[in-house]
Scaffold this motif. Structure first.
Motif, PDB file in Angstrom:
ATOM      1  N   ALA A 186      44.486  38.892  28.453  1.00  0.00           N
ATOM      2  CA  ALA A 186      43.711  39.719  29.388  1.00  0.00           C
ATOM      3  C   ALA A 186      43.560  41.134  28.850  1.00  0.00           C
ATOM      4  O   ALA A 186      42.498  41.750  28.979  1.00  0.00           O
ATOM      5  CB  ALA A 186      44.372  39.722  30.756  1.00  0.00           C
ATOM      6  N   ASN A 216      35.690  34.409  39.544  1.00  0.00           N
ATOM      7  CA  ASN A 216      36.147  35.165  40.718  1.00  0.00           C
ATOM      8  C   ASN A 216      34.999  35.998  41.292  1.00  0.00           C
ATOM      9  O   ASN A 216      34.781  36.019  42.502  1.00  0.00           O
ATOM     10  CB  ASN A 216      37.315  36.086  40.369  1.00  0.00           C
ATOM     11  CG  ASN A 216      38.652  35.395  40.422  1.00  0.00           C
ATOM     12  OD1 ASN A 216      38.796  34.310  40.988  1.00  0.00           O
ATOM     13  ND2 ASN A 216      39.653  36.014  39.822  1.00  0.00           N
ATOM     14  N   HIS A 223      37.396  35.307  35.067  1.00  0.00           N
ATOM     15  CA  HIS A 223      37.069  36.534  35.795  1.00  0.00           C
ATOM     16  C   HIS A 223      35.668  36.445  36.409  1.00  0.00           C
ATOM     17  O   HIS A 223      35.454  36.837  37.555  1.00  0.00           O
ATOM     18  CB  HIS A 223      37.168  37.746  34.862  1.00  0.00           C
ATOM     19  CG  HIS A 223      38.557  38.003  34.397  1.00  0.00           C
ATOM     20  ND1 HIS A 223      39.012  37.540  33.195  1.00  0.00           N
ATOM     21  CD2 HIS A 223      39.586  38.676  34.972  1.00  0.00           C
ATOM     22  CE1 HIS A 223      40.282  37.915  33.042  1.00  0.00           C
ATOM     23  NE2 HIS A 223      40.655  38.589  34.104  1.00  0.00           N
ATOM     24  N   TRP A 257      34.787  41.417  32.041  1.00  0.00           N
ATOM     25  CA  TRP A 257      35.049  40.376  33.045  1.00  0.00           C
ATOM     26  C   TRP A 257      33.950  39.317  33.026  1.00  0.00           C
ATOM     27  O   TRP A 257      34.230  38.135  33.156  1.00  0.00           O
ATOM     28  CB  TRP A 257      35.140  40.986  34.443  1.00  0.00           C
ATOM     29  CG  TRP A 257      36.458  41.627  34.766  1.00  0.00           C
ATOM     30  CD1 TRP A 257      37.682  41.317  34.243  1.00  0.00           C
ATOM     31  CD2 TRP A 257      36.687  42.671  35.703  1.00  0.00           C
ATOM     32  NE1 TRP A 257      38.651  42.111  34.799  1.00  0.00           N
ATOM     33  CE2 TRP A 257      38.067  42.949  35.708  1.00  0.00           C
ATOM     34  CE3 TRP A 257      35.854  43.408  36.549  1.00  0.00           C
ATOM     35  CZ2 TRP A 257      38.642  43.917  36.519  1.00  0.00           C
ATOM     36  CZ3 TRP A 257      36.426  44.371  37.357  1.00  0.00           C
ATOM     37  CH2 TRP A 257      37.804  44.627  37.339  1.00  0.00           C
ATOM     38  N   ASN A 259      41.161  40.167  39.811  1.00  0.00           N
ATOM     39  CA  ASN A 259      40.829  40.521  38.438  1.00  0.00           C
ATOM     40  C   ASN A 259      41.502  41.841  38.126  1.00  0.00           C
ATOM     41  O   ASN A 259      41.471  42.757  38.957  1.00  0.00           O
ATOM     42  CB  ASN A 259      39.310  40.701  38.253  1.00  0.00           C
ATOM     43  CG  ASN A 259      38.543  39.393  38.242  1.00  0.00           C
ATOM     44  OD1 ASN A 259      39.117  38.321  38.129  1.00  0.00           O
ATOM     45  ND2 ASN A 259      37.236  39.490  38.367  1.00  0.00           N
TER      46      ASN A 259
END
Length: 183
Positions: free
Chosen positions: A12, A148, A145, A139, A121
């Motif tokens: 991430a 989401n 991501h 993202w 996120n």
């Protein structure tokens, strides 16, 4: 489990710092032009202006896919802000920063209801890599991501932004998006 969390956190972090100009095919057309969301490329803008730009970017992407905009919810805003603060305080870029479950702050601020869906996120960057546009673009290039952001079941959004020192980097802007909706 510890190794998996570390691997996910590192992945991430690398995603958040990536500045690859290429647009993933699934994300094509989701990034708002500069005039649609003012302030999206200004790292030095006031926090409330950056938060407005991030909310605008999020809702622009949803509209492009025929989804309704996400409503702002104070409890989720507070939870997102505290999550970003935890990440800096514990110097741990993780959904479980400071040893807390990702739902800790959402629950603490009374968001979780009898039947709720929540998602999160997180991202961080410094300088131009910490702008709303740069991190939102990262993202969008990440399937999880992006999912989401575009999940139909999410109806509400909270945003958090804190600036501090993270992993030896001063001026790190830590962003959190907390998503919610009813079952």
């Amino acid at each position: 489990m510890q190794g998996t969390r570390l691997t996910l956190a590192l992945a991430a972090a690398l995603l958040a710092l990536a500045a690859a100009p290429a647009e993933a095919p699934a994300a094509r057309g989701l990034l708002a032009p500069a005039q649609a969301c003012p302030g999206q490329s200004r790292a030095g803008a006031a926090v409330d202006r950056q938060l407005r730009a991030m909310r605008c970017l999020t809702n622009f992407a949803r509209r492009q896919r025929g989804l309704p905009p996400l409503r702002r919810v104070r409890a989720l805003d507070r939870a997102a802000g505290r999550k970003s603060a935890d990440i800096l305080r514990c110097d741990e870029f993780s959904h479980e920063a400071c040893g807390r479950e990702f739902t800790y702050w959402v629950q603490r601020f009374g968001y979780l209801r009898r039947c709720s869906r929540v998602g999160e996120n997180i991202a961080w960057g410094t300088g131009r890599l910490g702008t709303p546009r740069s991190l939102f673009s990262a993202w969008l290039r990440s399937p999880g991501h992006r999912a989401n952001i575009l999940r139909r079941e999410y109806e509400e959004l909270g945003l958090g932004l804190r600036t501090g020192r993270l992993e030896g980097n001063g001026g790190a802007r830590v962003w959190t998006q907390e998503f919610g909706g009813d079952c």
